[in-house]
Design an enzyme around this catalytic site. Structure first.
Site, PDB file in Angstrom:
ATOM      1  N   CYS A 141       0.822  -1.213   0.000  1.00 33.89           N
ATOM      2  CA  CYS A 141       0.000   0.000   0.000  1.00 33.89           C
ATOM      3  C   CYS A 141       0.857   1.264   0.000  1.00 33.89           C
ATOM      4  O   CYS A 141       0.642   2.180  -0.814  1.00 33.89           O
ATOM      5  CB  CYS A 141      -0.918  -0.018   1.217  1.00 33.89           C
ATOM      6  SG  CYS A 141      -0.077  -0.550   2.736  1.00 33.89           S
ATOM      7  N   HIS A 221      -2.499   5.114   6.480  1.00 37.91           N
ATOM      8  CA  HIS A 221      -1.142   5.640   6.663  1.00 37.91           C
ATOM      9  C   HIS A 221      -1.127   7.124   6.286  1.00 37.91           C
ATOM     10  O   HIS A 221      -1.965   7.592   5.509  1.00 37.91           O
ATOM     11  CB  HIS A 221      -0.155   4.915   5.749  1.00 37.91           C
ATOM     12  CG  HIS A 221      -0.153   3.423   5.878  1.00 37.91           C
ATOM     13  ND1 HIS A 221      -0.055   2.763   7.080  1.00 37.91           N
ATOM     14  CD2 HIS A 221      -0.222   2.450   4.929  1.00 37.91           C
ATOM     15  CE1 HIS A 221      -0.058   1.448   6.869  1.00 37.91           C
ATOM     16  NE2 HIS A 221      -0.169   1.235   5.577  1.00 37.91           N
TER      17      HIS A 221
HETATM   18  N1  LIG Z   1      -3.658  -5.255   5.218  1.00 37.94           N
HETATM   19  C1  LIG Z   1      -3.167  -4.313   4.467  1.00 37.94           C
HETATM   20  O1  LIG Z   1      -3.361  -3.115   4.728  1.00 37.94           O
HETATM   21  C2  LIG Z   1      -2.381  -4.645   3.242  1.00 37.94           C
HETATM   22  C3  LIG Z   1      -2.182  -3.632   2.319  1.00 37.94           C
HETATM   23  C4  LIG Z   1      -1.487  -3.922   1.149  1.00 37.94           C
HETATM   24  C5  LIG Z   1      -0.967  -5.190   0.940  1.00 37.94           C
HETATM   25  N2  LIG Z   1      -1.158  -6.164   1.884  1.00 37.94           N
HETATM   26  C6  LIG Z   1      -0.592  -7.481   1.606  1.00 37.94           C
HETATM   27  O2  LIG Z   1      -1.651  -8.335   1.206  1.00 37.94           O
HETATM   28  C7  LIG Z   1      -1.361  -9.678   1.612  1.00 37.94           C
HETATM   29  C8  LIG Z   1      -2.510 -10.167   2.471  1.00 37.94           C
HETATM   30  O3  LIG Z   1      -2.598  -9.337   3.615  1.00 37.94           O
HETATM   31  P1  LIG Z   1      -3.958  -9.170   4.412  1.00 37.94           P
HETATM   32  O4  LIG Z   1      -3.775  -7.967   5.258  1.00 37.94           O
HETATM   33  O5  LIG Z   1      -5.105  -9.245   3.490  1.00 37.94           O
HETATM   34  O6  LIG Z   1      -3.917 -10.440   5.336  1.00 37.94           O
HETATM   35  P2  LIG Z   1      -5.103 -11.011   6.263  1.00 37.94           P
HETATM   36  O7  LIG Z   1      -4.436 -11.634   7.427  1.00 37.94           O
HETATM   37  O8  LIG Z   1      -6.147  -9.993   6.474  1.00 37.94           O
HETATM   38  O9  LIG Z   1      -5.755 -12.125   5.331  1.00 37.94           O
HETATM   39  C9  LIG Z   1      -5.089 -13.290   5.002  1.00 37.94           C
HETATM   40  C10 LIG Z   1      -6.099 -14.392   4.767  1.00 37.94           C
HETATM   41  O10 LIG Z   1      -5.383 -15.569   4.360  1.00 37.94           O
HETATM   42  C11 LIG Z   1      -5.872 -16.677   5.117  1.00 37.94           C
HETATM   43  N3  LIG Z   1      -4.814 -17.696   5.180  1.00 37.94           N
HETATM   44  C12 LIG Z   1      -3.861 -17.892   6.123  1.00 37.94           C
HETATM   45  N4  LIG Z   1      -3.076 -18.935   5.781  1.00 37.94           N
HETATM   46  C13 LIG Z   1      -3.560 -19.414   4.602  1.00 37.94           C
HETATM   47  C14 LIG Z   1      -3.187 -20.468   3.750  1.00 37.94           C
HETATM   48  N5  LIG Z   1      -2.143 -21.265   4.019  1.00 37.94           N
HETATM   49  N6  LIG Z   1      -3.897 -20.666   2.625  1.00 37.94           N
HETATM   50  C15 LIG Z   1      -4.958 -19.866   2.311  1.00 37.94           C
HETATM   51  N7  LIG Z   1      -5.368 -18.859   3.093  1.00 37.94           N
HETATM   52  C16 LIG Z   1      -4.660 -18.619   4.218  1.00 37.94           C
HETATM   53  C17 LIG Z   1      -6.284 -16.109   6.458  1.00 37.94           C
HETATM   54  O11 LIG Z   1      -7.243 -16.944   7.090  1.00 37.94           O
HETATM   55  C18 LIG Z   1      -6.880 -14.766   6.040  1.00 37.94           C
HETATM   56  O12 LIG Z   1      -8.245 -14.861   5.738  1.00 37.94           O
HETATM   57  C19 LIG Z   1      -0.003  -9.617   2.316  1.00 37.94           C
HETATM   58  O13 LIG Z   1       1.004  -9.854   1.360  1.00 37.94           O
HETATM   59  C20 LIG Z   1       0.072  -8.176   2.775  1.00 37.94           C
HETATM   60  O14 LIG Z   1       1.391  -7.736   2.962  1.00 37.94           O
HETATM   61  C21 LIG Z   1      -1.871  -5.925   3.019  1.00 37.94           C
END
Ligand SMILES: NC(=O)c1ccc[n+]([C@@H]2O[C@H](COP(=O)([O-])OP(=O)(O)OC[C@H]3O[C@@H](n4cnc5c(N)ncnc54)[C@H](O)[C@@H]3O)[C@@H](O)[C@H]2O)c1
Length: 360
Positions: A141, A221
């Site tokens: 992000c 942020h």
């Molecule tokens: N949260 C943010 O603000 C944000 C912003 C930009 C990018 N990201 C990136 O996006 C990606 C996901 O982040 P998020 O915040 O959505 O995470 P999150 O923790 O909200 O969601 C992750 C999901 O994956 C599931 N999960 C866990 N292990 C798993 C597996 N082995 N197989 C399938 N599903 C599984 C979890 O149950 C959960 O529902 C990361 O790379 C993160 O760095 C996050």
């Protein structure tokens, strides 16, 4: 036009938003979502999407919890052209061999390293270099926002170098009962923080250094930038360059949008899904130019900003839109991306502010 068939693996903060965005695309079908969760997070998806189990253990646990499981992740992969992996940081890279065995294209997220995919993506910067590739990584992000904003100034020939301070949210709201910080700020233990170098994975020519800290809030942020311009310029030059770039919107203190919470509330009042803001919100009345230096601050809605980029990354990998402009036009129209959030938003000089620092 044949429709691209999509799977989302990891139905969390980013995954559930990507799934909803895919539903809006005229050229994509969401075949299903996969996860390992068994609680409300996945039960909320029942009836909206076909739900698959990402692991054997999850399959059993989901069925026990009463989730109607449509099949395994491999069953899902067999039906799609592209998987968007939105599992937590570093889990995703471990899935790569499975995706390659299924011969599907992959969009990873910013938690993974550039080296995992060999390509990092922000639509307006390097869509064309992702055309036809097997995989890419939509950068984080913060990095997405930096590429959009500094890239706009670079493209206008205005950017010599930029030094930024990033105040990050502590944790996402849905999991704020588990962790986060209170009544403190936590500087990142390294300068530069990783976002500056990460920006260069998309635009290597940018001269950018970032310093970051974690704040005690849970939503969005906030970036503060000191920018050396290539020449003496005016506020209008800088604002014009930002206005010419996509996915940057202006907010104004003069409109009462005086803090992060004001913008968050506005997004809800505009009826946006989950209150999301896909644009970088630059405070127009704080854009300040003194000779050949510019200063600005903006807000990044971390839970949503990478969603349009992910949609465009799908089109780039599958070559279903030939240019960034073609893909972004569809994505932006379907999501409702804007340049201003309030009526009468084209004012270059908001009332109540003098331009006494603008010496150009
Ligand atoms: N949260 C943010 O603000 C944000 C912003 C930009 C990018 N990201 C990136 O996006 C990606 C996901 O982040 P998020 O915040 O959505 O995470 P999150 O923790 O909200 O969601 C992750 C999901 O994956 C599931 N999960 C866990 N292990 C798993 C597996 N082995 N197989 C399938 N599903 C599984 C979890 O149950 C959960 O529902 C990361 O790379 C993160 O760095 C996050």
């Amino acid at each position: 036009m044949s429709r691209t068939r999509i799977a989302v693996n990891g139905y969390g903060v980013i995954g559930k938003r990507v799934a909803d965005a895919v539903l809006l695309q005229p050229d994509m079908d969401l075949v299903g979502i996969a996860d390992v969760a068994t609680d409300w997070r996945i039960k909320a998806a029942i009836g909206r999407f076909a739900v698959y189990a990402s692991t054997d253990e999850a399959d059993a646990a989901m069925r026990t919890a009463g989730v109607p499981v449509a099949g395994t992740l491999d069953d899902l992969l067999a039906q799609v052209d592209v998987v968007v992996d939105t599992t937590p940081k570093h889990v995703a890279a471990g899935n790569l061999a499975r995706y390659q065995a299924a011969a599907v294209k992959v969009v990873f997220q910013g938690g993974e390293s550039h080296e995992t995919t060999g390509h990092s993506f922000v639509a307006q910067a390097n869509y064309e270099s992702a055309l036809g590739r097997d995989m890419t990584r939509v950068v984080s992000c913060n990095t997405t926002s930096i590429v959009r904003v500094l890239g706009a100034l670079q493209d206008a020939g205005l950017l010599a170098r930029a030094r930024g301070v990033l105040i990050r949210r502590a944790t996402d709201p849905w999991e704020s009962h588990l962790g986060g910080i209170m009544n403190t700020m936590v500087p990142e233990p390294k300068i530069p923080s990783h976002q500056g170098p990460d920006t260069k994975t998309v635009r290597p020519e940018l001269d950018v250094v970032t310093i970051a800290a974690k704040g005690a809030h849970t939503q969005t942020h906030n970036h503060y930038w000191s920018i050396q311009l290539t020449r003496t310029a005016s506020r209008e030059d800088v604002i014009g360059a930002l206005r010419a770039a996509p996915r940057i919107a202006f907010i104004r203190m003069a409109d009462g949008l005086v803090a992060l919470n004001s913008t968050i509330e506005l997004m809800k009042d505009l009826g946006r899904p989950r209150g999301d803001m896909w644009e970088v919100a630059v405070w127009e009345d704080l854009v300040t130019v003194v000779g050949d230096e510019a200063y600005l601050t903006y807000q990044v809605y971390n839970e949503a900003i990478v969603v349009p980029e992910t949609i465009d990354a799908i089109r780039a990998l599958t070559e279903t839109a030939p240019t960034a402009a073609a893909s972004m036009a569809i994505t932006d129209a379907t999501l409702g991306i804007r340049q201003d959030f309030l009526a009468g938003g084209q004012r270059a000089h908001p009332p109540g502010r003098t331009d006494d620092l603008d010496r150009s």
